[in-house]
Design a protein around this motif. Sequence first.
Motif: not given
Length: 603
Positions: A230-254
């Motif tokens: 998940q760290m690598m997907m962030e530094v490669m720019g393949l996630h939405m920014p900051g998506a790696a470590f937001v807990n499941p089931g939260t509004k922010l995750r959704q």
Amino acid sequence: MNPVVSAVTDRIIERSRPTRAPYLALIERERETWIGRPRLGCANLAHAYAGTPEDRDAMKADAGMNIGIVTAYNDMLSAHAVYYRYPELMKVWAREVGATAQVAGGVPAMCDGVTQGYAGMELSLFSRDTIALSTAVALSHGTFEGAALLGICDKIVPGLLMGALRFGHLPMILIPGGPMPTGIPNKTKAAVRERYATGEASREELLDSEIAAYHGQGTCTFYGTANTNQMMMEVMGLHMPGAAFVNPGTKLRQQLTRAATQRLAAIGWRGQDYRPIGHCVDEKAIVNAAVGLLATGGSTNHLLHLPAIARAGGIVIDWDDIDRLSGAVPTIARVYPNGSADVNGFEAAGGMPYVIRELLGSGHLHRDIMTVAGDDLTPYGTRPTLDGDTLAWTPAGPSGDETILRHPADPFTPDGGVRIVTGNIGRACMKVSAVERDRWVVEAPARVFSDQLDVLAAFQAGELERDVVVVVRFQGPRANGMPELHKLTPALGVLQNRGYRVALVTDGRMSGASGKVPAAIHVSPEALGGGAIGLIRDGDLIRVDAETGTLEALVAPDEWATRDPADAPPAATGMGRELFGLFRGLADEAEKGASAVLAGAGL
């Protein structure tokens, strides 16, 4: 840019010219000749649309992107159980922007935590190749203009990328699910494991401890291979920014998943912001992944996975590149097993937005890469937040805990904690970021094994109560699929706690959570086929030296040259291992990624 990072990048670009240019030509040709929806026959399209009647009219009109969802969902793997309803929701979110979405296919997702130490683990590494093949099958229908890749854990993200990059003309975003909430402290869990290894804790106590650690849906909270992905997907720019470590089931995750779905609809080739994954993953992005790995003390498994991912995109990175970068990249994060905090503590202290902003500022990350979110990596130094139901990004603040995150000018260590060691035994990797400095050099007699269970039996019998270098060979990709040997960690840790000088030397792997015991792993060439690790005999004095980068059997050269290699054990059968004989036969060496499908494809 940091001059070493810049020089290594230039070296990779130059070395990759003969393979990267044909790759870019391939994806350009695929874009021009893609057998996509406008070119597919009517019967073909009818088959593709029959399973989703609610979207059939929109698909028939061909007015918007059709997103293929490649999912690694299962509810045996806690990190992937969260994906259960993602496709249903993503279809709704796609419709909001005039797009459609279909599940293109599923990929296998085994849990190394379940198979660790048992026969099933011998399928683990080659599950990555199977995932790459499954991704290719999913995308082969030609009915998708982009893809969402739903995967998190150890082999799944590398396998998804290996397959996806062969469809490099398509825009793609990886969508994570986030880590489970924190359970018992990781050090508490490790202590119970060591007590169980010595007979001081019961099986019931051990099981209760493990369940308290792995207690719910989401990624395991230690910083192993899954969270390094998940760290690598962030530094490669393949996630939405900051998506790696937001807990499941939260509004922010959704809302991050919703944003990823809708972003895909905006970066297709019909629009003005075309961002094909084959251009996002370039040499600079690969270097960023390596820098992130080193700066955060990530998993050694990525010394296999990163070369394999790169090869799928026509890029060649080797262990010398990693070694040079390690000497120049400061370690700015301490996350278990390299520290006491888990990934939730890491996220609370600033997480990936802090890491990326600071490494950009210190010149250790390439800013000028194409990402799924923007024209460079800058957005990944910001933190996602919610204003009501509206997703926004705000600047990352200072470190919230300097025992977890530090500035590159005041790092935990001035280097990245990975060493490449070489000598008459071969070439191997060592992760020293979690190893006490006085343990970086071990010189002791060898005790040689060809099965990890025999190591544990010798430990229980008291045969290892001394300074010892435990050598476990015939664990390479060609021999038995290169299983992780993490089950040895408690026993070797007990010996080290008792004051002995202990090290492990193996042509197999250790877990991404490997820690305090010095281990020279991925020894190459492997024993099967004549690698020198097969020449070691019980009692040989072995020197494992991370200070000087040495891996030596201190045996007279004349004797060493005349030794016959040890006989390989017979190929194991059962648990489906025989079905992977083709993969074992084709797999290339660890430094190239230990991949059968890439070797078989001539990549």
